[in-house]
Every structure is written in C-alpha cells, then in structure tokens.
Design a protein around this motif. Sequence first.
Motif, PDB file in Angstrom:
ATOM      1  N   LEU A  25     -12.880   3.645 -78.055  1.00 32.41           N
ATOM      2  CA  LEU A  25     -12.610   4.087 -76.696  1.00 32.41           C
ATOM      3  C   LEU A  25     -11.586   3.168 -76.048  1.00 32.41           C
ATOM      4  N   ARG A  26     -10.732   3.764 -75.251  1.00 34.00           N
ATOM      5  CA  ARG A  26      -9.732   3.009 -74.505  1.00 34.00           C
ATOM      6  C   ARG A  26      -9.893   3.344 -73.037  1.00 34.00           C
ATOM      7  N   PRO A  27      -9.653   2.390 -72.155  1.00 34.23           N
ATOM      8  CA  PRO A  27      -9.743   2.717 -70.725  1.00 34.23           C
ATOM      9  C   PRO A  27      -8.610   3.650 -70.330  1.00 34.23           C
TER      10      PRO A  27
ATOM     11  N   PRO B 245      -5.484   5.150 -68.222  1.00 33.37           N
ATOM     12  CA  PRO B 245      -4.319   4.390 -67.778  1.00 33.37           C
ATOM     13  C   PRO B 245      -4.442   3.846 -66.358  1.00 33.37           C
ATOM     14  N   GLU B 246      -5.065   4.587 -65.454  1.00 29.20           N
ATOM     15  CA  GLU B 246      -5.107   4.092 -64.084  1.00 29.20           C
ATOM     16  C   GLU B 246      -6.103   2.963 -63.882  1.00 29.20           C
ATOM     17  N   TYR B 247      -7.047   2.763 -64.827  1.00 28.07           N
ATOM     18  CA  TYR B 247      -8.024   1.695 -64.670  1.00 28.07           C
ATOM     19  C   TYR B 247      -7.941   0.658 -65.780  1.00 28.07           C
ATOM     20  N   GLY B 248      -7.180   0.904 -66.800  1.00 32.23           N
ATOM     21  CA  GLY B 248      -7.147   0.024 -67.960  1.00 32.23           C
ATOM     22  C   GLY B 248      -6.555  -1.337 -67.673  1.00 32.23           C
ATOM     23  N   ASP B 249      -5.448  -1.397 -67.020  1.00 31.35           N
ATOM     24  CA  ASP B 249      -4.768  -2.660 -66.796  1.00 31.35           C
ATOM     25  C   ASP B 249      -4.572  -2.847 -65.307  1.00 31.35           C
ATOM     26  N   ARG B 250      -5.253  -3.793 -64.732  1.00 32.52           N
ATOM     27  CA  ARG B 250      -5.170  -4.018 -63.292  1.00 32.52           C
ATOM     28  C   ARG B 250      -4.025  -4.957 -62.908  1.00 32.52           C
ATOM     29  N   THR B 251      -3.286  -5.449 -63.883  1.00 35.58           N
ATOM     30  CA  THR B 251      -2.161  -6.321 -63.556  1.00 35.58           C
ATOM     31  C   THR B 251      -0.962  -5.461 -63.199  1.00 35.58           C
ATOM     32  N   PRO B 252      -0.143  -5.893 -62.238  1.00 39.63           N
ATOM     33  CA  PRO B 252       1.014  -5.083 -61.872  1.00 39.63           C
ATOM     34  C   PRO B 252       2.025  -5.016 -63.011  1.00 39.63           C
ATOM     35  N   ALA B 253       2.718  -3.912 -63.089  1.00 39.56           N
ATOM     36  CA  ALA B 253       3.725  -3.716 -64.128  1.00 39.56           C
ATOM     37  C   ALA B 253       4.900  -4.658 -63.879  1.00 39.56           C
ATOM     38  N   PRO B 254       5.597  -5.068 -64.930  1.00 33.99           N
ATOM     39  CA  PRO B 254       6.752  -5.944 -64.724  1.00 33.99           C
ATOM     40  C   PRO B 254       7.841  -5.223 -63.943  1.00 33.99           C
ATOM     41  N   ALA B 255       8.637  -6.004 -63.261  1.00 35.78           N
ATOM     42  CA  ALA B 255       9.718  -5.429 -62.459  1.00 35.78           C
ATOM     43  C   ALA B 255      10.759  -4.804 -63.376  1.00 35.78           C
TER      44      ALA B 255
END
Length: 163
Positions: free
Chosen positions: A78-80, A82-92
């Motif tokens: 199982l994978r989280p 996309p909207e909850y999987g990674d809570r870190t902001p995306a790189p600029a």
Amino acid sequence: MIRLGALMLATLAGLFLALSIWGDGNPRAERRPAADPQPAAQDPGTAPVPVPEQPTPVVVQAEDQTPQQVQRFPGPALRPSPEYGDRTPAPAPAAGDGPVLYVTGDRVNVRAGPSTGDRVVTSLRRGAAVAALEPTGAEWVNIRDAEGRSGYVASRFLSATAP
C-alpha cells in the motif's frame, strides 16, 4: 370486556395447571449429572462391583484451535495517496522559467486551458511553488510546477508570497 378478562384468566389458569402437572419443573435450573453412585450394601461373601471410571476430557491448546490466518488476496504494498503521502512542500521550480508564485487555495486545479471548461491536468496543494510562464496580470496564468507539468491556474489562487 368482562368476558374477555375472564376468558384470559381461565386460559392462564389452565396453562399453569397443565405445566405444573406435566412440566419438568424449572427449565432454567442447571442440570447436573448425578453424583458418583454409591455402591449398594453387599453381602460379606460377594466380590465388590467395580465402578466404571469417567474418561478425563482432552484439553486442546488454543494455538491448535485457531486456524492460521492467510492473506487471501496478496497484492502490491500500500502507498499513501498523493495528497497525504508527502507533507513536505515540493521543491521550487527551476530558475529562469519566470517569477515564482505560491498556491494560496487548499487544493487548486491545474487545467489544460484558461477556462473551467478545460480538463484538469493535476491539482496543487496550498504552498506549492510554481513558475509563471506568462505575465501574471491576466485572469488565468500559465504555470509550470516542480514536477515539470504545465497548465493554467486562476490568478486569484496565486500569490508572490508564500502562505
């Protein structure tokens, strides 16, 4: 009305009488087997009658009773989402594309064209950094996100300052 009451009373009395005569007593009473029978008094010249032994019950361990649980439908891990999987902001986005803008809405759709009638390419979360590919003064801004996807976002959901 009086006849109905008398009929009900007579029926209940008859039922009580029938159960007290032919009933087995209290059906809720715990039924226990009779105690070990005592041998009858025997004559001094006769051999004693052996009393049969009760078999001891077999105790089965809990591990032997519980079947092994088997995964019936194995599949990929199982994978989280996309909207909850990674809570870190995306790189600029890469420099040189244009001014960096930040998404101010909780979840903003990126569309294929500058209209709500165009299909949704992806969606961005609050705080995502995007690069503006065209001037930002219009109602819709052509953007590119950190993953290289491009599309149009309504300018009211973009800001030059991070939320």
